[in-house]
Design a protein around this motif. Structure first.
Motif, short mmCIF file in Angstrom:
data_model
loop_
_atom_site.label_atom_id
_atom_site.label_comp_id
_atom_site.label_asym_id
_atom_site.label_seq_id
_atom_site.Cartn_x
_atom_site.Cartn_y
_atom_site.Cartn_z
N ASN A 130 0.85 -1.10 0.14
CA ASN A 130 0.01 -0.05 0.41
C ASN A 130 0.79 1.24 -0.03
O ASN A 130 2.26 1.24 0.92
CB ASN A 130 -0.91 0.05 1.17
N PHE A 131 0.45 1.57 -0.76
CA PHE A 131 1.41 3.19 -0.99
C PHE A 131 -0.04 4.44 -1.25
O PHE A 131 -0.74 4.25 -1.20
CB PHE A 131 2.11 3.98 -2.01
N THR A 132 0.69 5.59 -0.67
CA THR A 132 0.07 7.03 -1.39
C THR A 132 0.44 6.59 -2.85
O THR A 132 1.76 6.66 -3.26
CB THR A 132 0.36 7.98 -0.66
N GLY A 133 -0.02 8.16 -3.44
CA GLY A 133 0.67 7.81 -4.78
C GLY A 133 1.81 8.31 -4.61
O GLY A 133 2.98 7.83 -5.74
N TYR A 134 2.44 9.46 -4.36
CA TYR A 134 3.60 10.00 -4.15
C TYR A 134 4.07 9.03 -3.54
O TYR A 134 6.08 9.09 -4.26
CB TYR A 134 3.52 11.41 -2.66
N SER A 135 4.34 8.79 -2.30
CA SER A 135 5.05 7.34 -2.01
C SER A 135 5.47 6.27 -3.17
O SER A 135 6.34 5.40 -3.33
CB SER A 135 4.97 6.37 -0.62
N TYR A 136 3.97 6.07 -3.71
CA TYR A 136 5.00 5.22 -4.74
C TYR A 136 5.35 5.18 -6.31
O TYR A 136 6.76 5.03 -6.70
CB TYR A 136 2.87 4.84 -5.56
N VAL A 137 5.20 6.19 -6.54
CA VAL A 137 6.35 7.15 -6.98
C VAL A 137 7.60 7.05 -7.30
O VAL A 137 8.59 6.85 -7.94
CB VAL A 137 5.49 8.62 -7.76
N ILE A 138 7.85 7.92 -5.69
CA ILE A 138 9.43 7.56 -5.43
C ILE A 138 9.91 6.71 -4.49
O ILE A 138 11.11 6.99 -4.81
CB ILE A 138 9.71 8.95 -4.85
N GLY A 139 8.68 5.80 -4.70
CA GLY A 139 9.66 4.88 -3.66
C GLY A 139 9.53 3.39 -4.31
O GLY A 139 10.25 2.40 -3.86
#
Length: 172
Positions: A130-139
């Motif tokens: 599970n991610f937020t959109g931001y953490s998905y992009v950078i992580g």
């Protein structure tokens, strides 16, 4: 007037994905020319790998495609186009990358509004992440994209294709 777009998930993701795919296509063009010039069976290059337990070049290209189209679909709330991993030639691999570009360019940038905080669930065979959109992009998205492009570059460079840093960093 500045040529820098506003910073948002779309501007952090889509131009980077498109540039990476463009550079990878250029690298594949050089690999295909190298195989022809040296009279190497293209399948030998396409199946090359850095280590026995690593995926071959073909899978690195498919992973770039999967990462890019999956990111755009998840962040925009659109359907992720299915692309079976059946490519065995340079032409097929480049066609897959072009289909990925076409999909990315077809998605309305407005669909990315609010994607920074949108819940993103990445399903793997072993678990859900599970991610937020931001953490998905950078992580996940950007590191995964660069990992597979770099690995493709390294496989080809290791096998004699005349590549340099400029081939990897061709710019937008």
């Amino acid at each position: 007037m500045s040529d820098v777009p506003p910073i948002n998930i779309y501007s952090m993701t889509v131009p980077v994905l498109l540039n990476g795919i463009k550079n990878l296509t250029h690298i594949l063009d050089k690999a295909e020319a190298y195989a022809a010039e040296k009279k190497i069976d293209p399948s030998v290059v396409i199946e090359a790998r850095l280590a026995l337990d690593m995926h071959p070049l073909r899978r690195q290209i498919q992973s770039v495609s999967d990462t890019a189209k999956g990111a755009v679909a998840r962040l925009s709330g659109t359907e992720n186009p299915s692309m079976p991993d059946t490519e065995t030639t340079f032409a097929e691999l480049k066609e897959r990358l072009q289909k990925t570009v076409d999909f990315i360019k077809s998605v309305d940038p407005a669909l990315f509004e609010g994607a920074e905080t949108r819940d993103v669930v990445l399903k793997t065979p072993a678990r859900e992440i599970n991610f937020t959109g931001y953490s998905y992009v950078i992580g996940f998205v950007l590191p995964n994209l660069f990992f597979h492009i770099t690995t493709a570059y390294a496989i080809l460079r290791h096998n004699g294709v005349d590549l340099g840093k400029a081939d990897y960093l061709r710019g937008g």
